[in-house]
Write an enzyme that holds these catalytic residues in place. Structure first.
Site, PDB file in Angstrom:
ATOM      1  CG  ASP A  72      20.717  33.418  41.959  1.00 31.31           C
ATOM      2  OD1 ASP A  72      21.457  34.330  41.548  1.00 31.31           O
ATOM      3  OD2 ASP A  72      19.884  32.847  41.234  1.00 31.31           O
ATOM      4  CD  GLU A 104      32.768  48.834  49.259  1.00 30.24           C
ATOM      5  OE1 GLU A 104      32.610  49.967  49.747  1.00 30.24           O
ATOM      6  OE2 GLU A 104      31.873  48.203  48.685  1.00 30.24           O
ATOM      7  CG  HIS A 122      36.320  53.900  50.987  1.00 30.51           C
ATOM      8  ND1 HIS A 122      36.037  52.849  50.157  1.00 30.51           N
ATOM      9  CD2 HIS A 122      35.219  54.076  51.760  1.00 30.51           C
ATOM     10  CE1 HIS A 122      34.811  52.411  50.393  1.00 30.51           C
ATOM     11  NE2 HIS A 122      34.289  53.140  51.367  1.00 30.51           N
ATOM     12  CE  LYS A 130      17.982  35.243  40.281  1.00 33.24           C
ATOM     13  NZ  LYS A 130      18.434  34.123  39.453  1.00 33.24           N
TER      14      LYS A 130
END
Length: 354
Positions: free
Chosen positions: A244, A37, A339, A168
């Site tokens: 991670d 991005e 963007h 997670k």
């Protein structure tokens, strides 16, 4: 079948520098962000530049530091599960001695439990030095579980992981009790800086934060989270520093606060679940080692200090990107123009007039 080893390349840039101070680190540093991005780089750069305009920059306070693992055991009924929980709690010092034998960097700092029906969930909380601590916590929990099953009557094995950690997954317990590093970042920007460089006002940002981050997230059913896009900065920072990446699930749970203080902008990001380490899996890659060294997170320090430094830098990075995005969203059309402009491979790297 032959295994094929390859490295997936993600574009990375250093942005900044940002200025920060606090109870862990006072420094000026650029930060590495690996992302597809591309507008994220100039957006974070804009927030970082604002931090350089304030004497002490972003204030980053590390509130807590712990890694968790929960285990599950079964009893015949709730009463026996309750008696087992009392028995386990009475062995706390013995359990701490068992953990110290697993690793010289692992320490059991707290033990909590939850009983549902005949199930007993035990949540162990550890400090793990400079490692993020996933494997260290599981190794210690495995040793503790073995001891508990041998020493506490009336219970049997359920699982080495009972999902009460929680790893997670977006849950309330992590936000309440913490998992990883808990960091609060704050920045106070004078009104002229807000007007000139963010093209908005403290009042507009504060109102948007309430309407979007607080009310909007509430209506959407968010879990202990009220922010615009912590996950963007965290993923880019995690990939660049060998973390991670799946831990951005709980890492992105956090709360943004914005206040209009007589025209000045008080802006804060609280991140209770930053799971980062400066050693361990993922740190053996050359670019990761180089990035951690450049961030000052591979220096000779007391165990845990490098990981805590990495956490507060990550949190300061999140504030830079969060502030920049919210400011852009107070101005109709600015976000999309940026963007379209940047993702069409324009040579310019401007966002909101930068």
């Amino acid at each position: 079948m032959n295994e094929t080893h390859a490295i997936a390349g993600v574009p990375m840039r250093w942005v900044g520098p940002l200025r920060m101070s606090g109870n862990v680190a006072s420094t000026e540093t650029e930060v590495p962000l690996a992302t597809y991005e591309s507008p994220l780089w100039p957006s974070v750069r804009r927030g970082a530049k604002l931090s350089m305009m304030v004497e002490n920059g972003i204030s980053a306070t590390l509130v807590d530091d712990r890694m968790t693992r929960s285990v599950l055991v079964k009893a015949d009924d709730a009463h026996n599960a309750y008696l087992a929980a009392l028995d386990v709690a009475a062995q706390l010092e013995e359990l701490r001695a068992i953990v110290r034998k697993c690793s010289r960097f692992t320490e059991l700092v707290a033990l909590r439990h939850e009983i549902t029906a005949n199930l007993l969930f035990l949540r162990f909380e550890f400090t793990t030095g400079d490692a993020s601590g996933h494997n260290m916590a599981t190794l210690a929990a495995d040793a503790l579980l073995t001891h508990i099953l041998q020493s506490v009557p009336g219970i049997t094995y359920g699982s080495i992981s009972g999902n009460y950690c929680t790893d997670k997954k977006a849950t309330a317990i992590n936000g309440i009790l913490g998992r990883g590093k808990n960091v609060v970042t704050e920045l106070l920007l004078p009104r002229d800086v807000v007007h000139r460089y963010l093209h908005t006002s403290a009042a507009a940002i504060a109102e948007l934060n309430v309407n979007k981050n607080l009310i909007g997230t509430l209506l959407a059913g968010g879990i202990r989270s009220a922010n615009a896009h912590y996950a963007n900065m965290l993923l880019a920072f995690y990939l660049a520093t060998g973390q991670d990446a799946a831990n951005i699930v709980e890492g992105s749970q956090g709360v943004t606060v914005a206040e209009d203080r007589d025209g000045d902008l008080y802006f804060s990001c609280t991140l209770p679940n930053l799971i980062v380490g400066s050693v361990g899996n993922g740190k053996g890659l050359d670019f990761v080692e180089e990035n951690l060294t450049r961030l000052g997170c591979r220096a000779e320090r007391e165990p845990g200090e490098n990981a805590r430094r990495l956490a507060v830098i990550a949190a300061a990075t999140v504030l830079c990107g969060e502030l920049s995005l919210l400011a852009a969203q107070t101005n109709p059309g600015e976000l999309m123009r940026a963007h379209v402009h940047l993702e069409r491979k324009s040579t310019s790297t401007t966002v909101g007039g930068w």
